[in-house]
Motif scaffolding. Structure first.
Motif, PDB file in Angstrom:
ATOM      1  N   ARG A  53       0.682  -1.188  -0.073  1.00 27.86           N
ATOM      2  CA  ARG A  53       0.185   0.039   0.106  1.00 27.86           C
ATOM      3  C   ARG A  53       0.786   1.377   0.123  1.00 27.86           C
ATOM      4  N   ILE A  54       1.876   1.240   0.881  1.00 30.18           N
ATOM      5  CA  ILE A  54       2.985   2.272   0.990  1.00 30.18           C
ATOM      6  C   ILE A  54       3.542   2.545  -0.632  1.00 30.18           C
ATOM      7  N   LEU A  55       4.184   1.653  -1.082  1.00 30.28           N
ATOM      8  CA  LEU A  55       4.884   1.772  -2.444  1.00 30.28           C
ATOM      9  C   LEU A  55       3.925   2.190  -3.504  1.00 30.28           C
ATOM     10  N   ASN A  56       2.424   1.899  -3.561  1.00 32.28           N
ATOM     11  CA  ASN A  56       1.647   2.109  -4.401  1.00 32.28           C
ATOM     12  C   ASN A  56       1.045   3.583  -3.907  1.00 32.28           C
ATOM     13  N   ASN A  57       1.295   4.504  -3.002  1.00 28.94           N
ATOM     14  CA  ASN A  57       0.665   5.493  -2.441  1.00 28.94           C
ATOM     15  C   ASN A  57      -0.757   5.505  -1.742  1.00 28.94           C
ATOM     16  N   ILE A  58      -0.729   5.780  -0.584  1.00 30.49           N
ATOM     17  CA  ILE A  58      -2.003   6.112   0.023  1.00 30.49           C
ATOM     18  C   ILE A  58      -2.570   7.336   0.085  1.00 30.49           C
ATOM     19  N   VAL A  59      -3.356   7.783  -0.910  1.00 29.16           N
ATOM     20  CA  VAL A  59      -4.060   8.965  -0.913  1.00 29.16           C
ATOM     21  C   VAL A  59      -5.229   9.273  -0.095  1.00 29.16           C
ATOM     22  N   VAL A  60      -5.247  10.447   0.446  1.00 31.16           N
ATOM     23  CA  VAL A  60      -6.270  10.841   1.342  1.00 31.16           C
ATOM     24  C   VAL A  60      -6.556  12.338   1.319  1.00 31.16           C
ATOM     25  N   LYS A  61      -7.740  12.842   1.219  1.00 33.68           N
ATOM     26  CA  LYS A  61      -8.317  14.438   1.342  1.00 33.68           C
ATOM     27  C   LYS A  61      -7.671  14.918   2.599  1.00 33.68           C
ATOM     28  N   ASP A  62      -8.062  14.159   3.603  1.00 35.11           N
ATOM     29  CA  ASP A  62      -7.983  14.886   5.102  1.00 35.11           C
ATOM     30  C   ASP A  62      -6.594  14.496   5.658  1.00 35.11           C
ATOM     31  N   ILE A  63      -5.972  15.713   6.339  1.00 33.30           N
ATOM     32  CA  ILE A  63      -4.986  15.574   7.191  1.00 33.30           C
ATOM     33  C   ILE A  63      -5.163  14.558   8.113  1.00 33.30           C
ATOM     34  N   ASP A  64      -6.060  14.746   8.966  1.00 31.44           N
ATOM     35  CA  ASP A  64      -6.551  13.857  10.094  1.00 31.44           C
ATOM     36  C   ASP A  64      -6.441  12.254   9.793  1.00 31.44           C
ATOM     37  N   GLU A  65      -7.165  12.130   8.673  1.00 33.12           N
ATOM     38  CA  GLU A  65      -7.037  10.790   8.176  1.00 33.12           C
ATOM     39  C   GLU A  65      -5.858  10.253   7.847  1.00 33.12           C
ATOM     40  N   ALA A  66      -5.008  11.054   7.245  1.00 30.55           N
ATOM     41  CA  ALA A  66      -3.632  10.667   6.992  1.00 30.55           C
ATOM     42  C   ALA A  66      -2.991  10.432   8.372  1.00 30.55           C
ATOM     43  N   TYR A  67      -3.021  10.991   9.150  1.00 29.11           N
ATOM     44  CA  TYR A  67      -2.293  10.982  10.800  1.00 29.11           C
ATOM     45  C   TYR A  67      -2.778   9.685  11.390  1.00 29.11           C
ATOM     46  N   SER A  68      -4.087   9.429  10.929  1.00 28.00           N
ATOM     47  CA  SER A  68      -4.681   8.048  11.826  1.00 28.00           C
ATOM     48  C   SER A  68      -4.165   7.152  11.002  1.00 28.00           C
ATOM     49  N   ILE A  69      -3.957   6.828   9.760  1.00 30.99           N
ATOM     50  CA  ILE A  69      -3.135   5.927   8.858  1.00 30.99           C
ATOM     51  C   ILE A  69      -1.851   5.501   9.266  1.00 30.99           C
ATOM     52  N   LEU A  70      -1.187   6.706   9.605  1.00 31.26           N
ATOM     53  CA  LEU A  70       0.357   6.657  10.070  1.00 31.26           C
ATOM     54  C   LEU A  70       0.436   6.059  11.509  1.00 31.26           C
ATOM     55  N   ALA A  71      -0.640   6.404  12.323  1.00 25.88           N
ATOM     56  CA  ALA A  71      -0.553   6.023  13.665  1.00 25.88           C
ATOM     57  C   ALA A  71      -1.092   4.414  13.603  1.00 25.88           C
ATOM     58  N   ASN A  72      -1.969   3.886  12.834  1.00 23.30           N
ATOM     59  CA  ASN A  72      -2.055   2.496  12.453  1.00 23.30           C
ATOM     60  C   ASN A  72      -0.822   1.641  11.956  1.00 23.30           C
ATOM     61  N   LEU A  73      -0.009   2.513  11.276  1.00 19.23           N
ATOM     62  CA  LEU A  73       1.340   1.875  10.370  1.00 19.23           C
ATOM     63  C   LEU A  73       2.281   1.618  11.779  1.00 19.23           C
ATOM     64  N   SER A  74       2.286   2.468  12.607  1.00 20.35           N
ATOM     65  CA  SER A  74       3.516   2.430  13.581  1.00 20.35           C
ATOM     66  C   SER A  74       3.224   1.397  14.614  1.00 20.35           C
ATOM     67  N   SER A  75       2.087   1.146  14.677  1.00 21.99           N
ATOM     68  CA  SER A  75       1.657   0.081  15.862  1.00 21.99           C
ATOM     69  C   SER A  75       1.863  -1.305  15.410  1.00 21.99           C
TER      70      SER A  75
END
Length: 184
Positions: A162-184
């Motif tokens: 998913r990261i290599l194919n780019n995850i695209v979102v419209k909202d910064i909060d959604e982006a940080y939520s995805i980053l938080a899920n990736l770090s756990s």
């Protein structure tokens, strides 16, 4: 005397008919010919503002398809006075980077395709082997918002893809939520 009265009436009637015909011929010759001064009639006004030109109360619509995620953005504005009466060919010259999708005197739709993502979209991708957050500029470019300490090699295969194919979102909060899920 009777004969003379009838003759006088006949002469007067013939005289009136001759005067009438002379006046009619004079009118036709001098007043009923086409004028050299342009006449502004309803039909000449309608030919200027035909369906092949832009009217004053229309909309100008810009549609952009972003190839990065397939989103179509649409921006509407009123047709400016500088575009009144312009033809389809005139509009094509003015907006040379766009194709004309629809052309009516009350609505023009211009279309183009661009690489990348719409402006203000966020892209979670890889940068130097680490998960990073980028912001799209709408012109195919992107700027780095944050580089995390999450190594792409340490992700599970699904998240790595998913990261290599780019995850695209419209909202910064959604982006940080995805980053938080990736770090756990």
């Amino acid at each position: 005397m009777k004969f003379r009265g009838k003759r006088t009436i006949s002469i007067i009637l013939i005289f009136i008919i001759i005067i009438f015909l002379a006046g009619y011929l004079y009118y036709i010759k001098f007043y009923n010919r086409p004028s050299k001064i342009p006449q502004y009639t309803k039909s000449s006004v309608n030919s200027v503002m035909s369906k092949d030109s832009i009217g004053p109360s229309g909309k100008l619509i810009f549609e952009t398809l972003y190839k990065g995620n397939g989103d179509l953005t649409r921006e509407e504005q009123k047709i400016g006075a500088s575009l009144y009466g312009k033809s389809k060919e005139d509009i094509a010259k003015i907006y040379s980077g766009w194709s004309i999708k629809e052309f009516r005197n009350d609505r023009i739709v211009l279309y183009r395709e661009k690489n990348g993502f719409p402006s203000d979209y966020y892209i979670i991708s890889s940068s130097d082997g680490y998960v990073s957050l980028f912001k799209s500029d709408g012109n195919g470019g992107r700027s780095l918002v944050e580089k995390t300490d999450i190594s792409v090699n340490n992700l599970n295969p699904n998240d790595k893809e998913r990261i290599l194919n780019n995850i695209v979102v419209k909202d910064i909060d959604e982006a940080y939520s995805i980053l938080a899920n990736l770090s756990s």
